[in-house]
Motif scaffolding. Structure first.
Motif, mmCIF file in Angstrom:
data_model
loop_
_atom_site.group_PDB
_atom_site.id
_atom_site.type_symbol
_atom_site.label_atom_id
_atom_site.label_comp_id
_atom_site.label_asym_id
_atom_site.label_seq_id
_atom_site.Cartn_x
_atom_site.Cartn_y
_atom_site.Cartn_z
ATOM 1 N N GLN A 1 0.815 -1.208 0.000
ATOM 2 C CA GLN A 1 0.000 0.000 0.000
ATOM 3 C C GLN A 1 0.854 1.265 0.000
ATOM 4 O O GLN A 1 0.466 2.281 -0.564
ATOM 5 N N LEU A 2 2.028 1.203 0.596
ATOM 6 C CA LEU A 2 2.948 2.333 0.596
ATOM 7 C C LEU A 2 3.791 2.281 -0.677
ATOM 8 O O LEU A 2 4.674 1.436 -0.820
ATOM 9 N N ASP A 3 3.504 3.191 -1.617
ATOM 10 C CA ASP A 3 4.259 3.241 -2.863
ATOM 11 C C ASP A 3 5.588 3.943 -2.631
ATOM 12 O O ASP A 3 5.660 4.967 -1.940
ATOM 13 N N LYS A 4 6.637 3.407 -3.255
ATOM 14 C CA LYS A 4 7.978 3.974 -3.111
ATOM 15 C C LYS A 4 8.561 4.245 -4.492
ATOM 16 O O LYS A 4 8.355 3.453 -5.417
ATOM 17 N N GLN A 5 9.291 5.364 -4.601
ATOM 18 C CA GLN A 5 9.872 5.745 -5.889
ATOM 19 C C GLN A 5 11.233 6.396 -5.679
ATOM 20 O O GLN A 5 11.433 7.172 -4.739
ATOM 21 N N LEU A 6 12.163 6.066 -6.574
ATOM 22 C CA LEU A 6 13.499 6.652 -6.567
ATOM 23 C C LEU A 6 13.773 7.219 -7.958
ATOM 24 O O LEU A 6 13.607 6.522 -8.965
ATOM 25 N N ILE A 7 14.186 8.502 -8.038
ATOM 26 C CA ILE A 7 14.370 9.193 -9.312
ATOM 27 C C ILE A 7 15.764 9.819 -9.348
ATOM 28 O O ILE A 7 16.195 10.466 -8.388
ATOM 29 N N PHE A 8 16.457 9.625 -10.478
ATOM 30 C CA PHE A 8 17.698 10.335 -10.746
ATOM 31 C C PHE A 8 17.487 11.204 -11.976
ATOM 32 O O PHE A 8 16.981 10.742 -13.000
ATOM 33 N N HIS A 9 17.879 12.475 -11.861
ATOM 34 C CA HIS A 9 17.642 13.431 -12.945
ATOM 35 C C HIS A 9 18.921 14.235 -13.189
ATOM 36 O O HIS A 9 19.542 14.740 -12.249
ATOM 37 N N ARG A 10 19.308 14.350 -14.444
ATOM 38 C CA ARG A 10 20.470 15.151 -14.825
ATOM 39 C C ARG A 10 20.075 16.115 -15.933
ATOM 40 O O ARG A 10 19.435 15.720 -16.909
ATOM 41 N N GLN A 11 20.466 17.380 -15.794
ATOM 42 C CA GLN A 11 20.132 18.396 -16.782
ATOM 43 C C GLN A 11 21.323 19.328 -16.975
ATOM 44 O O GLN A 11 22.045 19.657 -16.027
ATOM 45 N N VAL A 12 21.510 19.767 -18.215
ATOM 46 C CA VAL A 12 22.566 20.715 -18.552
ATOM 47 C C VAL A 12 21.937 21.846 -19.341
ATOM 48 O O VAL A 12 21.152 21.604 -20.274
ATOM 49 N N PHE A 13 22.246 23.082 -18.976
ATOM 50 C CA PHE A 13 21.729 24.215 -19.736
ATOM 51 C C PHE A 13 22.664 25.406 -19.593
ATOM 52 O O PHE A 13 23.485 25.479 -18.680
ATOM 53 N N LYS A 14 22.518 26.336 -20.539
ATOM 54 C CA LYS A 14 23.318 27.556 -20.533
ATOM 55 C C LYS A 14 22.472 28.735 -20.091
ATOM 56 O O LYS A 14 21.269 28.772 -20.318
ATOM 57 N N ASN A 15 23.140 29.694 -19.479
ATOM 58 C CA ASN A 15 22.486 30.934 -19.076
ATOM 59 C C ASN A 15 23.473 32.069 -19.287
ATOM 60 O O ASN A 15 24.680 31.852 -19.397
ATOM 61 N N TYR A 16 22.929 33.283 -19.354
ATOM 62 C CA TYR A 16 23.750 34.453 -19.631
ATOM 63 C C TYR A 16 23.651 35.434 -18.464
ATOM 64 O O TYR A 16 22.574 35.654 -17.910
ATOM 65 N N ILE A 17 24.781 36.037 -18.112
ATOM 66 C CA ILE A 17 24.828 37.033 -17.058
ATOM 67 C C ILE A 17 25.310 38.341 -17.659
ATOM 68 O O ILE A 17 26.460 38.446 -18.113
ATOM 69 N N ASP A 18 24.439 39.320 -17.694
ATOM 70 C CA ASP A 18 24.774 40.662 -18.182
ATOM 71 C C ASP A 18 25.341 40.653 -19.601
ATOM 72 O O ASP A 18 26.107 41.541 -19.977
ATOM 73 N N TYR A 19 24.988 39.660 -20.394
ATOM 74 C CA TYR A 19 25.371 39.545 -21.797
ATOM 75 C C TYR A 19 26.861 39.301 -22.017
ATOM 76 O O TYR A 19 27.314 39.103 -23.145
#
Length: 380
Positions: free
Chosen positions: A60-78
């Motif tokens: 009755q107690l559902d259990k879940q394990l998740i691994f997530h990896r993400q890569v992205f670029k961002n800009y600071i003051d151009y």
């Protein structure tokens, strides 16, 4: 509720844009165990995303394990380009109290490493920014909806949640979030559905969360040169030491950041009409015609910092003019509440549920030029 990314200091919310998603899953014979893996390839092959999930549903107690990896670029003051590598591990348990009500708890560990790309000699010598966070989240979930078709429901569902996070590799850095999302679907006639939603959240602590109000989730902006995805003319108060950023949607008729702050509230209403299926009076053999919908909608929302949205201390209520050594700050006299209305089309193509929206925003009682949205998501 909105997905959040780490705030790197640049006034922009990262949107993955057009990409390819591959997802595979496996169940045992009795569906007690579930394994899902996914890879999202960006068109530039530089902002890829990976996901691995394992679920144990035997008791009755559902259990879940998740691994997530993400890569992205961002800009600071151009001038500075930052590439952020995010690794996240989540462990959750869910206990159903009955067929419609459940309690859910999640513990998370997140590792963010932001690397300055060597675009010039100054950025070459800048050290990477490493932040490690740990947190817990509790949720109360209710859902008695009946699915009448893709993006068509009847009934009600809601979620109330609270979160607490602490940066492990820093002192005096904590974040607390509470919020709720209520949705109700009224079956007017056959598959003609009136859908309503009210959602809000607030964050506090020494490293709060900033919400950018406006636009829709997973917006693929085909007119970036004419209509910016992010409205940089609206000021952001960086002195509040924001740790993360998230979108507050839907508020159609505007770009991201028409308002911002540590709290937000949005109200959405939609009339969803699967026109071909409705006129036929039965499900159709063609998946595209069966799921094709005409939608009319209206959105109202606000985002603010402080006790209420009419607080004069909100950063978006000021406008700065620089002239040489002089900087003049003016009261922008912006109404904290914005709205939008319009119509849209929905359809399923190549397995994706595609949304097309044409919207007119209303700010300070003035109707703004029409905006177009192409997005890939369900419901609100």
């Amino acid at each position: 509720m909105p997905h959040r990314d780490r705030l790197t200091g640049g006034a922009f919310y990262f949107n993955p844009g057009l990409n390819l998603l591959f997802k595979v899953g496996a169940n045992d014979l009795f569906e007690d165990y579930r394994l899902v893996g996914g890879v999202r390839f960006a068109t530039d092959f530089d902002s890829n995303e990976y996901l691995l999930s394992f679920e144990n549903l035997k008791h009755q107690l559902d259990k879940q394990l998740i691994f997530h990896r993400q890569v992205f670029k961002n800009y600071i003051d151009y001038f500075a380009v930052v590439k952020t590598y995010t690794h996240e591990l989540l462990a959750s348990v869910k206990y159903p109290l009955n067929q419609t009500l459940a309690l859910k708890g999640t513990a998370s560990f997140r590792h963010d490493n932001s690397v300055f790309l060597s675009t010039n000699s100054e950025n070459l010598n800048k050290p990477s920014i490493l932040k490690v966070w740990g947190g817990v989240k509790g949720e109360v979930i209710f859902d008695n909806t009946r699915k009448l078709g893709t993006n068509l429901y009847s009934g009600m569902r809601w979620k109330v949640f609270g979160e607490a996070y602490r940066q492990i590799n820093a002192v005096k850095s904590d974040l607390f979030v509470i919020g709720a999302d209520f949705r109700h679907y009224t079956r007017i006639h056959r598959t003609l559905i009136w859908a309503n939603r009210i959602a809000g959240s607030t964050s506090f602590g020494r490293s709060p969360l900033i919400y950018y109000l406006g636009s829709v989730d997973n917006w693929i902006n085909l007119s970036q040169s004419r209509v910016p995805t992010f409205n940089e003319s609206v000021a952001i108060d960086y002195s509040r030491n924001y740790a993360y950023q998230a979108l507050a949607t839907n508020v159609r008729g505007f770009s991201q950041n028409i308002r911002n702050g540590s709290s937000f509230l949005v109200i959405n209403t939609e009339l969803r009409w699967p026109i071909f299926r409705y006129l036929a009076g039965h499900p159709l053999g063609s998946g595209f015609l069966n799921n094709f919908q005409v939608v009319g909608f209206a959105d109202v929302g606000t985002a603010w910092t402080g006790l209420h949205p009419f607080n004069n201390d909100n950063a978006w209520n000021t406008e700065s003019i620089e002239n040489g050594p002089m900087t003049i700050t003016l009261d922008a006299n912006r109404d904290p509440i914005v709205a939008g209305y319009g119509f849209g089309l929905r359809g399923q193509l190549l397995g994706y549920f595609i949304r097309l929206d044409w919207a007119w925003g209303v700010e300070n009682m003035q109707v703004q030029p029409r905006m177009f949205y192409l997005s890939l998501s369900l419901d609100f």
